[in-house]
Each structure stands twice: as C-alpha cells, then as structure tokens.
Design an enzyme around this catalytic site. Structure first.
Site, PDB file in Angstrom:
ATOM      1  N   LYS A   1       2.272  22.996   6.530  1.00  0.00           N
ATOM      2  CA  LYS A   1       2.675  23.977   7.421  1.00  0.00           C
ATOM      3  C   LYS A   1       1.629  24.493   7.991  1.00  0.00           C
ATOM      4  CE  LYS A   1       7.583  25.406   6.851  1.00  0.00           C
ATOM      5  NZ  LYS A   1       8.102  26.319   6.268  1.00  0.00           N
TER       6      LYS A   1
HETATM    7  O1  G3P Z   1      12.466  27.842   7.279  1.00  0.00           O
HETATM    8  C1  G3P Z   1      12.035  28.895   7.497  1.00  0.00           C
HETATM    9  C2  G3P Z   1      12.581  29.924   6.692  1.00  0.00           C
HETATM   10  O2  G3P Z   1      12.192  30.035   5.192  1.00  0.00           O
HETATM   11  C3  G3P Z   1      12.344  31.477   7.351  1.00  0.00           C
HETATM   12  O3  G3P Z   1      13.803  31.933   7.127  1.00  0.00           O
HETATM   13  O4  G3P Z   1      15.367  33.627   6.610  1.00  0.00           O
HETATM   14  O5  G3P Z   1      12.971  34.271   6.118  1.00  0.00           O
HETATM   15  O6  G3P Z   1      13.877  33.651   8.637  1.00  0.00           O
HETATM   16  P1  G3P Z   1      14.068  33.436   7.037  1.00  0.00           P
END
Ligand code: G3P
Length: 225
Positions: free
Chosen positions: A84
C-alpha cells in the site's frame, strides 16, 4: 464483486476464509496496531499464508525513495503481498518505480478521481477510495467509487477498485451495484451482511412445522435397517 477483509485479526481472517467468501485482506498501520505489539512482519506473513489472494500492507516511509526501498523488502515476504502506497506525489513516484518492477501496489487513502487517475497511470494494481471517511465529511464516498469504476472501464485500464473504509452493509451493496471490483470489509460488516430476521424466522418456522408432524426426529432420510 470480490470481498476482502479489512483486518489483521487472525481468528477473523481464518473464519472469513473458512466461509469461502474472502479472497484477500487489507491492513494499514492502524489495523495492525489493534493486534498489539506483535512482530509486524511475522503477522503479515502469517496472514499471507492463510489467505488465498492479495494481502495489502502499507509502507511507513514518507518520501518516494523510502517507500520504494520499504516496498522492495515487503515484496519479498510472500507471493501474494501487495504494497500500500499513499495517494500523494511521493506515492505516485514510488508507484511508477514499483509497478515497473512488477511489485503490486494498492494506491491507498484515495479521496478524488484525480488521485485515482494518477495511481492508475503510475501502474497501481489497485486503487482504494475511502468511502466512509468521505461520508464523514459530508461528501458522497460511493459517488467517487462509481466515478473511478467508470473511468477505468472507459479507458479499459487494468487497475482494480477496492471500495475501502466500508462502515456498514449498505456500503457493500452499493459498491456491488456500481461495479466496484472489490469491497474490503471489517469483520463486523461481513457478519452483518448475512443477517436477515426473515431468514431466522423462516428456519424456526420450518423446523416447528416439521416437528409438529414428525416429532423430534429431524433426520430426513433415516438409514434403512
Ligand atoms: O480500508 C481502509 C480502512 O481501513 C479505513 O477504514 O474506518 O478507518 O475509515 P476507516
């Protein structure tokens, strides 16, 4: 649409793989930190050995040479590893270098079509629009996913869209309707996706009706004496 799990929790990943519906995993430093002070490399390698498909893990470097050096090391961990790289200028440069070396990049923290366009042009294998985080600031995360899908499709580019930062089952079904290649979902959302009260009520009612006539015997085809 393929489903990935957005977690580094081994138990949850094992369950998802056992269900036969999870073909990849995505992690980030926040997700890995939730597993405590474990050996980060060991944990990611273990995930790679459990999951049949791509496993994304993120670089920590901020500049392009650092990202490239880190990604080259990470790429040695497993066949199915994906690195990533953040969707910024340094990330574009790093992605261009890595994609030429056949190191698969997941262009992450993507919040605009222009970022996705540059990630695809640099040769990223995946681009990850963060749906929930856009929704959080009053924008429409799924509209971005739809725009990226349409763009890649129109120009027939090989980059795949991972709908990320998924928060609830509604996000999954919208991602599927608009043609996202992949949705990466938290374990909780995976469990929520299968829930429907009418299914539970139906199963109970079928069994009650059966037992009313057949008694407690639930063996449908008893073995002949
Ligand atoms: O896949 C990306 C994710 O891990 C971020 O999620 O909920 O932290 O915005 P969030």
């Amino acid at each position: 649409m393929e489903l990935f799990l957005d977690t580094a929790n081994i138990e949850h990943i094992r369950h998802g793989v056992k269900l036969g519906v999870i073909s990849g995993v995505t992690t980030n430093p926040t997700i890995l930190s939730r597993e405590g002070q474990v050996d980060y490399q060991d944990l990611v390698k273990k995930i790679c050995s459990i999951v049949p498909g791509p496993v994304s893990t993120e670089v920590l470097s901020r500049d392009a040479p650092g990202m490239v050096a880190e990604a080259r090391e990470i790429a040695k961990w497993a066949e199915n590893i994906v690195v990533k790289i953040p969707a910024n200028l340094e990330g574009v440069e790093a992605t261009s270098v890595l994609s030429k070396e056949n190191i698969r990049v997941n262009f992450t923290l993507c919040f605009s079509l222009n970022q996705a366009l540059l990630g695809a042009a640099a040769g990223a294998a995946f681009v990850s629009p963060f749906v929930g985080r856009l929704d959080d600031i009053g924008e429409d995360g799924m509209e971005l996913v739809a725009d990226i899908v349409e763009y890649l499709d129109y120009y027939q580019l090989p980059t795949q869209v991972i709908a990320a930062s998924i928060r609830h089952p509604q996000h999954c079904l919208t991602a599927a309707k608009i043609g996202a290649h992949i949705a990466t979902v938290p374990y909780k959302v995976l469990l929520q996706m299968i829930q429907h009260p009418l299914t539970d009520i139906g199963v109970e009612r079928f069994l009650d009706d059966w037992k009313r006539v057949m008694g407690e015997k639930t063996e449908r085809f008893p073995t002949k004496p």
